[in-house]
Motif scaffolding. Structure first.
Motif, mmCIF file in Angstrom:
data_model
loop_
_atom_site.group_PDB
_atom_site.id
_atom_site.type_symbol
_atom_site.label_atom_id
_atom_site.label_comp_id
_atom_site.label_asym_id
_atom_site.label_seq_id
_atom_site.Cartn_x
_atom_site.Cartn_y
_atom_site.Cartn_z
ATOM 1 N N PRO A 114 0.718 -1.317 -0.049
ATOM 2 C CA PRO A 114 -0.012 -0.039 -0.011
ATOM 3 C C PRO A 114 0.717 1.419 0.139
ATOM 4 O O PRO A 114 1.827 1.363 0.663
ATOM 5 N N LEU A 115 0.300 2.381 -0.661
ATOM 6 C CA LEU A 115 1.026 3.539 -0.575
ATOM 7 C C LEU A 115 0.382 4.522 0.098
ATOM 8 O O LEU A 115 -1.032 4.632 0.178
ATOM 9 N N LEU A 116 1.076 5.536 0.859
ATOM 10 C CA LEU A 116 0.421 6.532 1.627
ATOM 11 C C LEU A 116 1.073 7.910 1.222
ATOM 12 O O LEU A 116 2.033 8.025 0.481
ATOM 13 N N ARG A 117 0.243 9.144 1.585
ATOM 14 C CA ARG A 117 0.595 10.308 1.269
ATOM 15 C C ARG A 117 2.087 10.513 2.217
ATOM 16 O O ARG A 117 2.102 10.150 3.270
ATOM 17 N N SER A 118 3.139 10.976 1.364
ATOM 18 C CA SER A 118 4.546 11.232 1.987
ATOM 19 C C SER A 118 4.157 12.302 2.868
ATOM 20 O O SER A 118 3.555 13.186 2.706
ATOM 21 N N PRO A 119 4.711 12.231 4.339
ATOM 22 C CA PRO A 119 4.628 13.145 5.264
ATOM 23 C C PRO A 119 5.353 14.375 4.923
ATOM 24 O O PRO A 119 6.377 14.137 4.436
ATOM 25 N N GLY A 120 4.995 15.402 5.484
ATOM 26 C CA GLY A 120 5.492 16.757 5.148
ATOM 27 C C GLY A 120 5.892 17.493 6.531
ATOM 28 O O GLY A 120 5.508 16.652 7.630
ATOM 29 N N PRO A 121 6.402 18.781 6.755
ATOM 30 C CA PRO A 121 6.701 19.186 7.850
ATOM 31 C C PRO A 121 5.378 19.412 8.676
ATOM 32 O O PRO A 121 5.703 19.417 9.965
ATOM 33 N N ARG A 122 4.356 19.942 8.310
ATOM 34 C CA ARG A 122 3.202 20.282 8.919
ATOM 35 C C ARG A 122 2.622 18.714 9.496
ATOM 36 O O ARG A 122 1.828 18.672 10.708
ATOM 37 N N ASP A 123 3.250 17.806 9.206
ATOM 38 C CA ASP A 123 2.673 16.373 10.052
ATOM 39 C C ASP A 123 3.667 15.863 11.293
ATOM 40 O O ASP A 123 3.466 14.951 11.877
ATOM 41 N N THR A 124 4.636 16.806 11.432
ATOM 42 C CA THR A 124 5.487 16.469 12.489
ATOM 43 C C THR A 124 4.929 16.716 13.906
ATOM 44 O O THR A 124 4.320 17.720 13.882
ATOM 45 N N PHE A 125 4.969 15.760 14.714
ATOM 46 C CA PHE A 125 4.537 16.226 16.005
ATOM 47 C C PHE A 125 5.262 16.523 17.012
ATOM 48 O O PHE A 125 6.266 15.698 17.594
ATOM 49 N N SER A 126 5.129 17.775 17.508
ATOM 50 C CA SER A 126 6.045 18.410 18.321
ATOM 51 C C SER A 126 5.930 18.124 19.791
ATOM 52 O O SER A 126 6.511 18.570 20.650
ATOM 53 N N GLY A 127 4.740 17.478 19.817
ATOM 54 C CA GLY A 127 4.306 17.363 21.508
ATOM 55 C C GLY A 127 4.530 15.931 22.174
ATOM 56 O O GLY A 127 4.000 15.388 22.795
ATOM 57 N N VAL A 128 5.533 15.243 21.284
ATOM 58 C CA VAL A 128 5.961 13.978 21.817
ATOM 59 C C VAL A 128 6.306 14.110 23.375
ATOM 60 O O VAL A 128 7.335 14.725 23.634
ATOM 61 N N PRO A 129 5.771 13.336 24.374
ATOM 62 C CA PRO A 129 6.096 13.583 25.627
ATOM 63 C C PRO A 129 7.363 13.125 25.914
ATOM 64 O O PRO A 129 7.930 12.040 25.289
ATOM 65 N N VAL A 130 8.380 13.753 26.493
ATOM 66 C CA VAL A 130 10.119 13.165 26.786
ATOM 67 C C VAL A 130 9.919 13.041 28.324
ATOM 68 O O VAL A 130 9.645 13.911 29.278
ATOM 69 N N VAL A 131 10.478 11.797 28.776
ATOM 70 C CA VAL A 131 10.586 11.482 29.996
ATOM 71 C C VAL A 131 12.084 11.361 30.363
ATOM 72 O O VAL A 131 12.735 10.372 29.818
ATOM 73 N N ASP A 132 12.723 11.953 31.439
ATOM 74 C CA ASP A 132 13.888 11.839 31.933
ATOM 75 C C ASP A 132 13.729 10.873 33.001
ATOM 76 O O ASP A 132 13.477 10.995 33.869
#
Length: 332
Positions: free
Chosen positions: A14-32
């Motif tokens: 299957p083919l998918l739409r290529s992700p672009g800059p707007r698809d980047t998730f800046s809210g990934v939780p970061v755990v130290d």
């Protein structure tokens, strides 16, 4: 999904739409993981997304780098040499075909059994001493990360027994699996606005999975119950943790098993390592009593990990595996 009038040949993948800059998730939780607030941060991330990034995890960069170098060397071999390490039924080398139910992806991989803190002696792949040694060192290190994460989860959930979750994967008979995935570039699709599916959308059936990749992005997770797919920025120095179906049941739905997939890059290869932390086959999977409020009932029927694993591997990747175990209130 993208449909092309005259698509390049990608083996019915299957083919998918290529992700672009707007698809980047800046809210990934970061755990130290070294922080006193790690337990609370992990619980918050699992409740919101079922997914988070782990930093300050204590795994040496050399351990990660050695495993990656040996994996790249393995996948660079001639196809005939790699095929001798397969097929991946149940363990070994595989290419494009994922499982036995028709799922396909633009990838090649090694699926390996883990016994305690190293690759199982019953699994002869990989056969080269350098690669096997590198993976054993990596598996032992990432397993410790998984145990620390599960212990922090128990603490954050207020469970008195700190080993309530971690003992399921650290004890004798735990069902652990390790994958090394290689997503080759797909230059035939460059400039067409679409990308090949590397690994189709799915949830992981185990308690948690711990992932690391090289510097090539491609991992996507689903937000808003699958209504929005976002791209996770790569970080080769960190680990990413997915909540699995079994942990969703153990927490009675408080933690959500995250749906995720991999989109290939047209020019750069992606190599990823995934440690799947599963309990013994006979382990009962049911909502932990400590997490149920007074009068609250489990949302799921009780099952064993072995039973659920069998059911999961008889389904397609994108199927809702937990649906058949959900309790439905009867109308009067």
């Amino acid at each position: 999904m993208v449909v092309l009038a005259n698509p390049p040949v990608v083996d019915q993948i299957p083919l998918l739409r290529s992700p672009g800059p707007r698809d980047t998730f800046s809210g990934v939780p970061v755990v130290d993981l070294s922080s006193p607030g790690a337990a609370r941060a992990i619980v918050d991330a699992c409740e919101r997304f079922g997914f988070f990034k782990v930093v300050n995890h204590g795994v040496p960069a050399a351990t990660m780098g050695r495993a990656e170098s040996e994996a790249v060397r393995f996948f660079a071999q001639a196809q005939a040499d790699k095929d001798r390490a397969g097929p991946a039924y149940p363990f070994g080398y595989g290419s494009k075909r994922i499982g036995l139910n028709g799922d396909m992806g633009w990838l090649e991989y090694l699926l390996l059994a883990v016994d305690s803190a190293s690759l199982s002696d019953a699994c002869p792949v990989p056969s080269t001493a350098a690669f096997r040694s590198a993976l054993n060192e990596y598996v032992a290190a990432v397993r410790k990360v998984a145990v620390r994460v599960l212990e922090a989860m128990a603490e954050g959930l207020g469970i008195a027994d700190a080993d309530a979750l971690s003992s399921m994967v650290a004890g004798a008979g735990s069902d652990q699996v390790f994958r090394v995935n290689h997503y080759p570039p797909c230059p035939a699709l460059q400039g067409l606005g679409c990308s090949a599916t590397g690994f189709g959308e799915h949830t992981d059936p185990q308690l948690i999975s711990v992932l690391r990749s090289n510097g090539t992005s491609g991992l996507q997770i689903a937000l808003r119950d699958g209504a929005q797919w976002v791209s996770v920025p790569s970080d080769r120095d960190a680990f990413f943790v997915n909540v699995g179906d079994s942990l969703q049941v153990l927490t009675n739905g408080r933690f959500k098993s995250v749906k995720h997939r991999v989109v290939t890059n047209s020019l750069r290869s992606r190599v990823s390592f995934i440690y799947f932390a599963g309990p013994p086959l006979e382990q009962r999977i049911v909502a932990l009593p400590e997490l149920l409020a007074e009068g609250e009932e489990s949302l799921y029927k009780e099952f064993t990990w072995g039973g659920y694993k069998k059911a999961a591997y008889n389904t397609r990747l994108g199927d809702n595996r937990l649906a058949q175990f959900e309790k439905h209130s009867s109308s009067i």
